[in-house]
Design an enzyme around this catalytic site. Structure first.
Site, mmCIF file in Angstrom:
data_model
loop_
_atom_site.group_PDB
_atom_site.id
_atom_site.type_symbol
_atom_site.label_atom_id
_atom_site.label_comp_id
_atom_site.label_asym_id
_atom_site.label_seq_id
_atom_site.Cartn_x
_atom_site.Cartn_y
_atom_site.Cartn_z
ATOM 1 C CE LYS A 1 29.345 -4.129 12.755
ATOM 2 N NZ LYS A 1 30.183 -4.426 13.856
HETATM 3 C C1 LIG Z 1 31.803 0.552 9.699
HETATM 4 C C2 LIG Z 1 32.481 -0.709 10.085
HETATM 5 N N1 LIG Z 1 33.323 -1.271 9.231
HETATM 6 C C3 LIG Z 1 33.969 -2.413 9.526
HETATM 7 C C4 LIG Z 1 33.806 -3.027 10.745
HETATM 8 C C5 LIG Z 1 34.539 -4.299 11.020
HETATM 9 O O1 LIG Z 1 33.707 -5.415 10.892
HETATM 10 P P1 LIG Z 1 34.019 -6.748 11.658
HETATM 11 O O2 LIG Z 1 34.053 -6.394 13.117
HETATM 12 O O3 LIG Z 1 32.900 -7.666 11.344
HETATM 13 O O4 LIG Z 1 35.337 -7.231 11.195
HETATM 14 C C6 LIG Z 1 32.940 -2.455 11.684
HETATM 15 C C7 LIG Z 1 32.688 -3.017 13.020
HETATM 16 O O5 LIG Z 1 32.579 -4.144 13.280
HETATM 17 C C8 LIG Z 1 32.232 -1.290 11.332
HETATM 18 O O6 LIG Z 1 31.350 -0.751 12.160
HETATM 19 N N1 LIG Z 2 32.852 -2.490 15.071
HETATM 20 C C1 LIG Z 2 31.911 -3.049 15.945
HETATM 21 C C2 LIG Z 2 32.513 -3.739 17.108
HETATM 22 C C3 LIG Z 2 31.662 -4.870 17.559
HETATM 23 O O1 LIG Z 2 31.704 -5.852 16.590
HETATM 24 P P1 LIG Z 2 30.684 -7.014 16.395
HETATM 25 O O2 LIG Z 2 30.549 -7.141 14.930
HETATM 26 O O3 LIG Z 2 31.289 -8.194 17.036
HETATM 27 O O4 LIG Z 2 29.384 -6.662 17.041
HETATM 28 C C4 LIG Z 2 30.909 -1.967 16.335
HETATM 29 O O5 LIG Z 2 30.693 -1.097 15.540
HETATM 30 O O6 LIG Z 2 30.351 -1.983 17.398
#
Ligand SMILES: Cc1ncc(COP(=O)(O)O)c(C=O)c1O
Ligand SMILES: N[C@@H](CCOP(=O)(O)O)C(=O)O
Length: 549
Positions: A130
């Site tokens: 992120k």
């Molecule tokens: C460590 C981790 N892997 C994978 C995901 C999944 O990613 P996305 O929500 O973009 O599909 C998340 C949260 O979003 C995460 O925090």
């Molecule tokens: N897995 C995410 C959930 C929120 O997802 P987002 O990518 O839409 O912000 C988290 O770790 O908070």
């Protein structure tokens, strides 16, 4: 969009012009600037913003030797008009955003085993993927706010109230991207007791006065629904100018496109014998809210040669069930809660249907960005009717609205066969159980000595399966979305019996040592959007008073 071929040679609509205006997936709102989209987050009709045209990067091959930041600039400048952010300013925002990363490559690629490679996305401040988008988004907010607030004082200043939902990683990444920034308050909602201890500490030990952690009695989807309810409330929106940091914010997706291109070029450098410019690559992406993999789809549509995007889910598998059946349904087709018990195959399931897995950041019932993919699929379907582009877009918006209404009122919907087939052309899905996650962590440790975090392990297991289903000669890049130390419980469970394995010595980064001794600030709130709205009002008022406004 005019008809033609994608830059990667696949037949599909394409455009050669950069796309710098945005519309809503529900069809009501169009013609938005990038700044509007970034600051508003969610469209007024409840839809998500998407570019009116998906740009192609016809010169993408010439980016092959560029550093990460320059690729990021090239990607972003296709979506952001220089009349909104002049080139030099955009370059500066990008450079500052990635200067905080611990790796010179920002997102290094390493060979894991055979033709499977790991794209390590966890070298930013909070050790999760992120950071790539949220370091950028934090600086982007700041840039727009400084410009909007020039010459303004006190309550006349544009004050952004960010409200976000997190299952653990977005929260800390957003907080680190926005802590201490002027004219922004951050309210981060997490499901109480359902994030990992390190994730919780990373958020709650940040004591800056503009950061507010709210622990909601409920699950991640409840947090996400509260955020959406706040955005749908015209009053709080008008008085508090809400902003989004979740991947509903289009800037999040755009910033994540970079590493799909960057890793492709890294593979060229690392595998010169078996991988040539123009060859197709496969990506495996641990998926929850569908933001990360959607960025891969955008990269593909821009011209990157992608054989398949593999959606790797844990046992919260709404995406996997969609790609297997064509039905997008909230209610788990199997599962302990649905069957009247709270435990099945060793996995705890909650009354609400969410399963508590070893990859908690993906414990999500409904994937918010899937709506964006649905729009592109509906648009492609509408385009086959031979009408004009305006009609196609309107039709796509209406279709998405109707599907999303059914999801809300009936708990699910099905799509036409052609729509599903269009989705399957680019995507393949795999569901990975907790036991398989543990087995993958264990086997990779034994075979190559690498410690995977559980989310990354879900992706690697899906990548291994895809190698068997599709060509083994195609290189697979598996996205490593978090550092293993963030999920100590799962890693220790998998590796505790391995000879010589020492979590503290082998895995724990020094940044996490002593986090549990620090002062924390967090407030419990009910699963009630109006109660959260009151907390937001009260806390922002306190911040204003403290600032002398
Ligand atoms: C460590 C981790 N892997 C994978 C995901 C999944 O990613 P996305 O929500 O973009 O599909 C998340 C949260 O979003 C995460 O925090
Ligand atoms: N897995 C995410 C959930 C929120 O997802 P987002 O990518 O839409 O912000 C988290 O770790 O908070």
């Amino acid at each position: 969009m005019s008809n033609g071929a994608f830059a990667n040679g696949d037949a599909a609509p394409q455009t050669h012009t950069p796309s710098q205006r945005y519309l809503s997936t529900r069809g009501e709102d169009t013609g938005f600037s990038f700044e509007d989209v970034v600051l508003k987050g969610l469209a007024n009709d409840g839809g998500l913003y998407i570019p009116e045209e998906l740009p192609t990067a016809s010169d993408w091959q010439s980016w092959k030797d560029l550093p990460f930041n320059e690729i990021a600039y090239n990607v972003l400048s296709l979506y952001i008009s220089p009349s909104e952010i002049p080139a030099e300013d955009l370059k500066d925002i990008v450079n500052r955003s990635y200067a905080t990363f611990r790796s010179e490559d920002v997102t290094p690629l390493i060979n894991l085993q055979d033709n499977i490679h790991l794209l390590e996305l966890f070298h930013g401040p909070t050790f999760a993927f992120k950071d790539v988008a949220l370091q950028f988004l934090g600086n982007l907010f700041e840039y727009f706010l400084v410009r909007r607030n020039e010459g303004k004082t006190g309550r006349d200043r544009y004050h952004l109230t960010v409200v976000g939902a997190t299952s653990g990683d977005t929260g800390s990444a957003a907080i680190y991207g926005l802590r201490g920034k002027k004219d922004v308050s951050v309210f981060m909602l997490h499901p109480k007791g359902r994030v990992s201890p390190i994730q919780e500490l990373q958020m709650t030990t940040v004591l800056d006065s503009n950061v507010h952690n709210l622990a909601v009695t409920g699950n991640f989807d409840n947090c996400q629904d509260i955020v959406k309810a706040l955005f749908a409330d015209p009053e709080i929106n008008a008085t508090h100018k809400l902003g989004a940091v979740n991947s509903i914010n289009m800037a999040r997706i755009l910033a994540q496109i970079t590493y799909y291109f960057y890793s492709y070029f890294a593979l060229l450098r690392q595998q010169p014998e078996t991988f040539k410019l123009g060859d197709k690559v496969r990506f495996s992406v641990p998926s929850g809210n569908f933001g990360d993999i959607l960025a891969g789809y955008f990269a593909y549509r821009m011209g990157l040669p992608v054989e398949k995007l593999v959606i790797a889910t844990n046992e919260n598998d709404i995406l996997d069930r969609f790609f297997k059946t064509g039905r997008y349904e909230k209610k788990p087709a199997y599962g302990a809660a649905a069957e009247g018990g709270l435990e099945k195959d060793g996995v705890k399931a909650h009354e609400d249907g969410v399963k508590e897995t070893l990859s908690p950041a993906m414990d999500i019932l409904v994937s918010s960005n899937f709506e964006r993919l649905l729009w592109f699929l509906a648009y492609e379907f509408a385009s086959s009717a031979g009408m004009d582009d305006e009609w196609n877009k309107k039709q796509a918006g209406q279709e998405v609205s109707s599907w999303l209404n059914d999801l809300k009122s009936k708990g699910g919907f099905g799509v036409y066969k052609d729509v599903l087939e269009a989705g399957r052309r680019n995507f393949h899905s795999e569901r990975v159980s907790d036991q398989e996650t543990l087995d993958t962590i264990k086997s990779l440790y034994k075979e190559v000595g690498y410690v995977l975090d559980p989310h990354t392990a879900v992706g690697v297991e899906a990548a291994r399966r895809a190698v068997k289903i599709f060509s083994a000669n195609t290189h697979t890049i598996s996205l490593s979305t978090a550092h293993p130390a963030k999920f100590a419980g799962a890693v220790e469970q998998a590796l505790k019996d391995e000879e010589g394995f020492d979590f503290e010595a082998k895995v724990l980064p020094e940044e996490f040592v002593g986090l549990d001794k620090r002062e924390k600030r967090v407030r419990d709130v009910a699963n009630d959007w109006e109660a959260v709205r009151e907390v937001v009002r009260e806390q922002v008022e306190e911040e204003f008073k403290a600032a002398g406004y």
